[in-house]
Design an enzyme around this catalytic site. Structure first.
Site, PDB file in Angstrom:
ATOM      1  N   GLU A 144       0.828  -1.204   0.000  1.00 36.14           N
ATOM      2  CA  GLU A 144       0.000   0.000   0.000  1.00 36.14           C
ATOM      3  C   GLU A 144       0.864   1.257   0.000  1.00 36.14           C
ATOM      4  O   GLU A 144       1.737   1.417   0.865  1.00 36.14           O
ATOM      5  CB  GLU A 144      -0.898   0.028   1.237  1.00 36.14           C
ATOM      6  CG  GLU A 144      -1.758   1.285   1.311  1.00 36.14           C
ATOM      7  CD  GLU A 144      -2.526   1.411   2.608  1.00 36.14           C
ATOM      8  OE1 GLU A 144      -3.654   1.929   2.571  1.00 36.14           O
ATOM      9  OE2 GLU A 144      -2.008   1.004   3.654  1.00 36.14           O
ATOM     10  N   ASP A 173      -4.609   3.112  -2.235  1.00 37.86           N
ATOM     11  CA  ASP A 173      -5.385   3.932  -1.309  1.00 37.86           C
ATOM     12  C   ASP A 173      -5.581   5.262  -2.012  1.00 37.86           C
ATOM     13  O   ASP A 173      -4.607   5.959  -2.310  1.00 37.86           O
ATOM     14  CB  ASP A 173      -4.637   4.102   0.012  1.00 37.86           C
ATOM     15  CG  ASP A 173      -5.454   4.826   1.070  1.00 37.86           C
ATOM     16  OD1 ASP A 173      -6.024   5.891   0.734  1.00 37.86           O
ATOM     17  OD2 ASP A 173      -5.519   4.354   2.209  1.00 37.86           O
ATOM     18  N   HIS A 204      -8.536   1.035  -1.281  1.00 47.48           N
ATOM     19  CA  HIS A 204      -9.173   1.732  -0.172  1.00 47.48           C
ATOM     20  C   HIS A 204      -9.933   2.896  -0.781  1.00 47.48           C
ATOM     21  O   HIS A 204      -9.352   3.886  -1.230  1.00 47.48           O
ATOM     22  CB  HIS A 204      -8.138   2.213   0.846  1.00 47.48           C
ATOM     23  CG  HIS A 204      -7.658   1.133   1.750  1.00 47.48           C
ATOM     24  ND1 HIS A 204      -6.538   1.251   2.546  1.00 47.48           N
ATOM     25  CD2 HIS A 204      -8.158  -0.112   1.996  1.00 47.48           C
ATOM     26  CE1 HIS A 204      -6.370   0.137   3.231  1.00 47.48           C
ATOM     27  NE2 HIS A 204      -7.343  -0.702   2.909  1.00 47.48           N
ATOM     28  N   GLU A 255     -12.323   2.437   4.377  1.00 49.14           N
ATOM     29  CA  GLU A 255     -11.402   2.530   5.517  1.00 49.14           C
ATOM     30  C   GLU A 255     -11.547   3.914   6.145  1.00 49.14           C
ATOM     31  O   GLU A 255     -11.031   4.902   5.634  1.00 49.14           O
ATOM     32  CB  GLU A 255      -9.952   2.322   5.070  1.00 49.14           C
ATOM     33  CG  GLU A 255      -8.961   2.391   6.224  1.00 49.14           C
ATOM     34  CD  GLU A 255      -7.519   2.569   5.763  1.00 49.14           C
ATOM     35  OE1 GLU A 255      -6.616   2.243   6.552  1.00 49.14           O
ATOM     36  OE2 GLU A 255      -7.299   3.049   4.635  1.00 49.14           O
TER      37      GLU A 255
END
Length: 276
Positions: free
Chosen positions: A150, A183, A209, A249
């Site tokens: 990530e 993300d 995410h 998230e």
């Protein structure tokens, strides 16, 4: 396969973990993403029997576990500790997180590179990070688990923050069990388009995410509460054929109302998928 929606457990850190499964099932989520933090799913706790509860909840609520995100923010473990003993201890912990991801049936185990601290040589830190990731990728291959890397925002780290950083790490580790995720806060706060990830990593982008944010903060928000153009983002994801999970998230702003946030977050994402 159409995109599906997952709920990340970290937003419910003040409740027992079953509360997340209840909220996800009630609101129509397709899967759960497990945050490997106490009190819910810290890897050593899972190894002492806690994994059985996660497995039971996954079956009971018919919610597969798409990703396990262990504690790897630098306290107490890091992928870039300068001290050899701390690094050795961290590697043992991260191997255990891979084992526990496998144990609970998680499709992916997610790692990120935390801030290495100031006053260090960046090239030496990058070298250490790759050495550690090669060790962990080898372990992942051995047990049949997949790592997803990530990127973090520039507020959270300095080593893996851009699509170029992710591409570089994947090339250096060079393992079939080492993929990546996106993300959405990372490219937005850095100032690059999300298409850079798909143009450089393609189908190796395995997870997203799906959060909003503002340029000035890494705080993860429900889509529409920040500054991103989500109709355009969803349209692009469909155009490139992304068929993985969109995981909500949330932290900080929504900490005191996780049930409401999970309900509203699902509705917002579902409408975006249906309308674009």
């Amino acid at each position: 396969m159409a995109m599906k929606i997952a709920l990340f457990t970290a937003g419910f850190s003040n409740y027992p973990i079953e509360r997340v499964f209840e909220a996800a099932a009630k609101n129509g989520y397709d899967a759960i993403e497990i945050g490997g933090f106490r009190p819910h799913a810290y890897a050593p706790d899972l190894a002492r029997g806690g994994a059985e509860k996660i497995i039971r909840l996954s079956k009971e609520y018919a919610l597969p576990i798409v990703s396990y995100a262990p504690e790897n923010t630098g306290s107490p473990y890091s992928l870039v500790f300068e001290d050899p003993e701390l690094n050795k201890e961290s590697l043992e912990y991260f191997k255990l997180t891979l084992d526990m991801a496998k144990e609970i049936g998680s499709e992916y185990c997610m790692f990120a590179c935390n801030h290495p601290g100031y006053g260090r040589n960046k090239e030496e830190v990058k070298k250490l990070f790759i050495e550690n990731m090669r060790i962990l990728a080898e372990h992942a291959e051995k047990i049949g688990q997949t790592i997803i890397l990530e990127p973090v925002t520039p507020y959270e780290g300095t080593i893996i923050v851009t699509s170029d950083d992710v591409r570089w790490a994947m090339d250096q580790v060079d393992s079939p069990n080492f993929k990546c995720m996106l993300d959405l806060a990372a490219p937005f706060t850095y100032g690059e388009p999300i298409c850079a990830y798909f143009e450089k990593m393609g189908k190796d982008v395995k997870h997203i995410h799906f959060v909003d944010c503002e340029k000035s903060s890494e705080d993860h928000l429900i889509p529409g509460d920040g500054e991103m153009d989500f109709p355009r983002i969803v349209s692009y994801l469909k155009e490139v054929g992304y068929d993985g999970y969109l995981s909500l998230e949330l932290f900080s702003r929504y900490a005191n109302e996780p049930d409401f946030s999970a309900e509203r977050g699902y509705k917002v994402i579902r409408e975006l998928l249906d309308e674009n």
